[in-house]
Design an enzyme around this catalytic site. Sequence first.
Site, mmCIF file in Angstrom:
data_model
loop_
_atom_site.group_PDB
_atom_site.id
_atom_site.type_symbol
_atom_site.label_atom_id
_atom_site.label_comp_id
_atom_site.label_asym_id
_atom_site.label_seq_id
_atom_site.Cartn_x
_atom_site.Cartn_y
_atom_site.Cartn_z
ATOM 1 N N LYS A 78 0.810 -1.226 0.072
ATOM 2 C CA LYS A 78 -0.256 -0.025 0.011
ATOM 3 C C LYS A 78 0.757 1.025 0.069
ATOM 4 O O LYS A 78 1.923 1.232 0.629
ATOM 5 C CB LYS A 78 -0.716 0.210 1.399
ATOM 6 C CG LYS A 78 -2.041 1.144 1.218
ATOM 7 C CD LYS A 78 -3.254 0.359 0.492
ATOM 8 C CE LYS A 78 -4.393 1.101 0.544
ATOM 9 N NZ LYS A 78 -5.651 0.291 -0.026
HETATM 10 P P1 NAD Z 1 -14.376 7.804 -1.729
HETATM 11 O O1 NAD Z 1 -13.431 8.826 -1.404
HETATM 12 O O2 NAD Z 1 -14.980 7.586 -3.354
HETATM 13 O O3 NAD Z 1 -15.448 7.816 -0.824
HETATM 14 C C1 NAD Z 1 -15.443 7.791 0.606
HETATM 15 C C2 NAD Z 1 -16.667 8.308 1.095
HETATM 16 O O4 NAD Z 1 -16.378 8.662 2.492
HETATM 17 C C3 NAD Z 1 -17.061 9.827 0.575
HETATM 18 O O5 NAD Z 1 -18.221 10.201 0.548
HETATM 19 C C4 NAD Z 1 -16.361 10.637 1.784
HETATM 20 O O6 NAD Z 1 -17.090 12.016 1.857
HETATM 21 C C5 NAD Z 1 -16.921 10.001 2.986
HETATM 22 N N1 NAD Z 1 -16.152 10.065 4.282
HETATM 23 C C6 NAD Z 1 -14.974 10.299 4.188
HETATM 24 N N2 NAD Z 1 -14.460 10.603 5.716
HETATM 25 C C7 NAD Z 1 -15.789 10.528 6.243
HETATM 26 C C8 NAD Z 1 -16.204 10.451 7.699
HETATM 27 N N3 NAD Z 1 -15.059 10.582 8.531
HETATM 28 N N4 NAD Z 1 -17.498 10.136 8.070
HETATM 29 C C9 NAD Z 1 -18.163 9.758 7.077
HETATM 30 N N5 NAD Z 1 -17.772 9.590 5.667
HETATM 31 C C10 NAD Z 1 -16.793 10.011 5.517
HETATM 32 O O7 NAD Z 1 -13.680 6.228 -1.408
HETATM 33 P P2 NAD Z 1 -13.882 4.722 -2.090
HETATM 34 O O8 NAD Z 1 -13.364 4.436 -3.182
HETATM 35 O O9 NAD Z 1 -15.423 4.598 -1.997
HETATM 36 O O10 NAD Z 1 -13.247 4.173 -0.467
HETATM 37 C C11 NAD Z 1 -13.969 3.905 0.399
HETATM 38 C C12 NAD Z 1 -13.263 3.071 1.555
HETATM 39 O O11 NAD Z 1 -13.231 1.647 0.944
HETATM 40 C C13 NAD Z 1 -11.921 3.164 1.751
HETATM 41 O O12 NAD Z 1 -11.730 2.612 3.202
HETATM 42 C C14 NAD Z 1 -11.147 2.434 0.704
HETATM 43 O O13 NAD Z 1 -9.962 1.932 1.185
HETATM 44 C C15 NAD Z 1 -12.071 1.225 0.787
HETATM 45 N N6 NAD Z 1 -11.967 0.347 -0.289
HETATM 46 C C16 NAD Z 1 -12.159 1.187 -1.829
HETATM 47 C C17 NAD Z 1 -12.017 0.065 -2.760
HETATM 48 C C18 NAD Z 1 -12.565 0.531 -4.183
HETATM 49 O O14 NAD Z 1 -12.680 -0.205 -5.212
HETATM 50 N N7 NAD Z 1 -12.610 1.961 -4.510
HETATM 51 C C19 NAD Z 1 -11.796 -1.303 -2.619
HETATM 52 C C20 NAD Z 1 -11.557 -1.651 -1.369
HETATM 53 C C21 NAD Z 1 -11.602 -0.880 -0.315
#
Ligand code: NAD
Length: 367
Positions: A78
Amino acid sequence: MNNYIDNFADDLGPEKVVHIYEPKSKLRAIVVIDNISLGPAIGGCRMAIDVSTQEVFRLARAMTLKNALANLPHGGAKSAILADPRSENKEVLIREFAQAIKTLTDYTPGPDMGTDENSMAFIHDEIGRAVGLPKVLGGIPLDALGMTGYGLSVAAQVAADDISLSLKGARMVVQGFGNVGKAVAQFLDELGVKLIATCDSKGGIHNPDGIDISQLIQMKLSGAMVSQSGLGKPVNNEELLKIESDIFIPAARPDVFTEANQNQLKTLLVLEGANIPITHPAAKSMYKRGIMIVPDVIANSGGVIAAATEYQHLSESNAFDRVKSTIQNNTKELFKRMLKEGIPPHEVAHNMAKERIAQAMSYLAHM
Ligand code: NAD
């Protein structure tokens, strides 16, 4: 350096912890390559101002376990670029980051919070190594297709069957209406699950009658925050965690639930969309309270399975098939072992992953 070894190191890794500083652009970044016994590591590159080395290590470890569980020929890593993703010089920082990791050939970055397919295209342009590329460069657009959200919906179907929860009419709360949150809400909506509350970083909404997901997506695209949508009663992000539901999906940040607040969660099933959203002691307590959890390393592996499919130059439909069969099999195996061994879900999932890594490590030369 000793400190890292004292704090993190165990029999799996990390193999390398690299801190990067580039005086001219002020690029600051961290890369952790955890374990590469199954093959070169794939893992997201996050852009955020507040990521610690320990957090990058824990996320890298989650990738080691996730890639092993998904039967991928890849290890775990990562990275984090310590900057605001809205920075004006984002492209410069990403390109300099790419140059700084050029020699770390065991690490191929993918998109994560604060980065996207364009960022991966810049990295690929610099060093010829990145996944999650734009379609025009042979990429499978993970977020546009909602790969991780799709995988979570597959896990939901197996888990719901196992705990005799009918998805039709079940109430879901999604913390974080971003790439993952939006996609899982849509896939589960198609199966009859009702979104009753969701949020972004600035607050959320609650609507027991169900939130119109397409309308909320449109409003987010036009720049509105979730709480301004008018599609439910505004709630703050702490209140959202206390709303009673059948399915709770953390899809925002790590460590949302710790032992201090885990008792606030009133739900039947948690699908971990975010990485490490619940600390292990908190998850253990939830399990004792009868909450079933499908851990991150199984539930949210859709993105990395699709990324690995792209790495092998295979198609979108191959990616959907693999996500479905892998997450279905792993979730079934998780429930089978939990029943047989009587241990909490994270321990079971980690044991499943570690068995595969241990087998691969047994073939490594001992110098
Ligand atoms: P993203 O940035 O598109 O979305 C994150 C969302 O969470 C946004 O709406 C943001 O405003 C909100 N957010 C941020 N801080 C917050 C808080 N303190 N309280 C409430 N809401 C909050 O990110 P994503 O790609 O959707 O990823 C989200 C999570 O999933 C991360 O932990 C990421 O590591 C994990 N993840 C993502 C993927 C992927 O394919 N994108 C795959 C596996 C894991």
